[in-house]
Design a protein around this motif. Sequence first.
Motif, short mmCIF file in Angstrom:
data_model
loop_
_atom_site.label_atom_id
_atom_site.label_comp_id
_atom_site.label_asym_id
_atom_site.label_seq_id
_atom_site.Cartn_x
_atom_site.Cartn_y
_atom_site.Cartn_z
N HIS A 78 3.82 1.60 -13.62
CA HIS A 78 3.18 3.01 -13.78
C HIS A 78 3.33 3.29 -12.13
N GLU A 79 3.32 4.48 -11.99
CA GLU A 79 3.05 5.01 -10.48
C GLU A 79 1.60 4.61 -9.85
N PRO A 80 1.83 3.98 -8.79
CA PRO A 80 0.46 3.18 -8.22
C PRO A 80 -0.41 4.34 -7.77
N ASN A 81 -1.61 4.04 -7.49
CA ASN A 81 -2.54 5.00 -6.84
C ASN A 81 -2.45 4.93 -5.47
N TRP A 82 -1.56 5.94 -4.96
CA TRP A 82 -1.49 5.67 -3.46
C TRP A 82 -2.61 5.90 -2.56
N LYS A 83 -3.67 6.35 -3.19
CA LYS A 83 -4.84 6.82 -2.47
C LYS A 83 -5.86 5.54 -2.18
N SER A 84 -5.48 4.46 -3.16
CA SER A 84 -6.14 3.46 -3.14
C SER A 84 -6.13 2.55 -1.90
N ILE A 85 -7.04 2.32 -1.26
CA ILE A 85 -7.25 1.39 -0.07
C ILE A 85 -6.84 0.03 -0.42
N LEU A 86 -6.98 -0.47 -1.58
CA LEU A 86 -6.52 -2.11 -1.75
C LEU A 86 -5.16 -1.80 -2.10
N TYR A 87 -4.62 -0.93 -2.78
CA TYR A 87 -3.00 -1.13 -2.95
C TYR A 87 -2.25 -0.53 -1.71
N LYS A 88 -2.82 0.00 -0.71
CA LYS A 88 -2.34 0.21 0.41
C LYS A 88 -2.42 -1.07 1.28
N ALA A 89 -3.29 -1.93 1.05
CA ALA A 89 -3.48 -3.21 1.91
C ALA A 89 -2.37 -4.05 1.23
N ARG A 90 -2.06 -4.34 0.04
CA ARG A 90 -0.98 -4.89 -0.37
C ARG A 90 0.36 -4.31 -0.14
N VAL A 91 0.50 -3.24 0.22
CA VAL A 91 1.72 -2.57 0.48
C VAL A 91 1.98 -3.02 1.84
N ILE A 92 1.13 -2.88 2.53
CA ILE A 92 1.22 -3.29 4.34
C ILE A 92 1.69 -4.68 4.25
N LEU A 93 0.83 -5.47 3.56
CA LEU A 93 1.26 -7.08 3.52
C LEU A 93 2.75 -7.48 3.31
N VAL A 94 3.32 -6.70 2.20
CA VAL A 94 4.58 -6.92 1.90
C VAL A 94 5.66 -6.28 2.87
N ALA A 95 5.18 -5.06 3.26
CA ALA A 95 6.40 -4.15 4.18
C ALA A 95 6.43 -5.09 5.58
N SER A 96 5.40 -5.75 5.83
CA SER A 96 5.39 -6.44 7.21
C SER A 96 6.49 -7.31 7.27
N CYS A 97 7.15 -7.69 6.34
CA CYS A 97 8.34 -8.75 6.14
C CYS A 97 9.64 -8.16 6.50
N PHE A 98 9.72 -6.44 6.14
CA PHE A 98 10.92 -6.04 6.15
C PHE A 98 11.08 -5.12 7.44
N GLU A 99 10.16 -5.21 8.46
CA GLU A 99 10.29 -4.58 9.52
C GLU A 99 11.21 -5.41 10.52
N SER A 100 11.83 -4.54 11.20
CA SER A 100 13.15 -5.27 11.87
C SER A 100 12.61 -6.20 13.03
N ASN A 101 11.45 -5.96 13.61
CA ASN A 101 10.87 -6.77 14.60
C ASN A 101 10.69 -7.96 14.02
N TYR A 102 10.43 -8.26 12.82
CA TYR A 102 9.68 -9.35 12.09
C TYR A 102 10.69 -10.23 11.50
N TYR A 103 11.47 -9.63 10.76
CA TYR A 103 12.48 -10.23 9.91
C TYR A 103 13.85 -9.66 10.04
N GLU A 104 14.66 -10.46 10.94
CA GLU A 104 15.97 -10.46 11.27
C GLU A 104 16.93 -10.40 10.01
N GLY A 105 16.60 -11.35 9.01
CA GLY A 105 17.76 -11.33 7.81
C GLY A 105 17.78 -10.27 6.95
N ILE A 106 16.97 -9.17 7.06
CA ILE A 106 17.12 -8.06 6.23
C ILE A 106 17.46 -6.77 7.17
N ARG A 107 18.62 -6.09 6.62
CA ARG A 107 19.04 -4.98 7.42
C ARG A 107 18.98 -3.74 6.50
#
Length: 254
Positions: free
Chosen positions: A225-254
């Motif tokens: 279901h659509e996540p509760n974007w206002k939840s600080i707990l969900y934001k924390a989880r998204v931040i953790l996962v998204a960090s792997c897709f930042e170009s500065n950190y993960y060169e294998g994903i374009r």
Amino acid sequence: MGEVIETLHTTAKPEAVLSFLCLKIKSLNRSVRKAALESLIRYPELQPQTIKLMIVKDVLDRTVNHCRGIFLHLLEDEYYEIRILTLQCLRTFSLYLDRSELKEIMFYMVNDNNESVRIEALRALIAVAHDYLITGDDLSTMLMCLKDRRVQFRYYVYRLAGIVTIVNQEDFLNFVERLIRTLKVFKEDKVHLYIALRNLGSRSKRFVLGNVRQLLDIVDLEDLHEPNWKSILYKARVILVASCFESNYYEGIR
């Protein structure tokens, strides 16, 4: 005593200054020990090879310029001020000391019975722990600090999370969940914890990318279901996962 040390430092050879300081560090007088340690911190260039002997796991003796095993001896000093100064010495001389042994000592001192000593040990870890390999026992100590109501302990753990390397996947996943649970209790920590998770994720990409569904707390994609974007707990989880897709950190994903 400060004037004596200053004179010695400008007129005597480094080994003579160090020998004098080591002799005074073993004084039965707390003020003398304190002054000697403070002076030692001021002169980090003194005989790096001899400094190594001051941390060896050996019985304190009077060999090798009176310095063998002094640091480990002083970490058990009855006065917390002496233990704090010893930790500051270890941080000052960290470049000359064995990293794994230094890590072991710092984590041990985080369990000291004095709050100020524990904080100094965490502060020292922040200064020297870059790229340390963290095991289960080390994580247990960090998790203990996360429970503390005193904010300094938690903030130092957040900073540590971003500079160390967790070697075991299960330990990593457990640590992440404990960080998320900490956010439930201490919502005021959210900015510091978000930064910690971002840095932690970027340093542990293989653990994050191999467990995305678990880390995002998604049980079944068909029932998503659509996540509760206002939840600080969900934001924390998204931040953790998204960090792997930042170009500065993960060169294998374009």
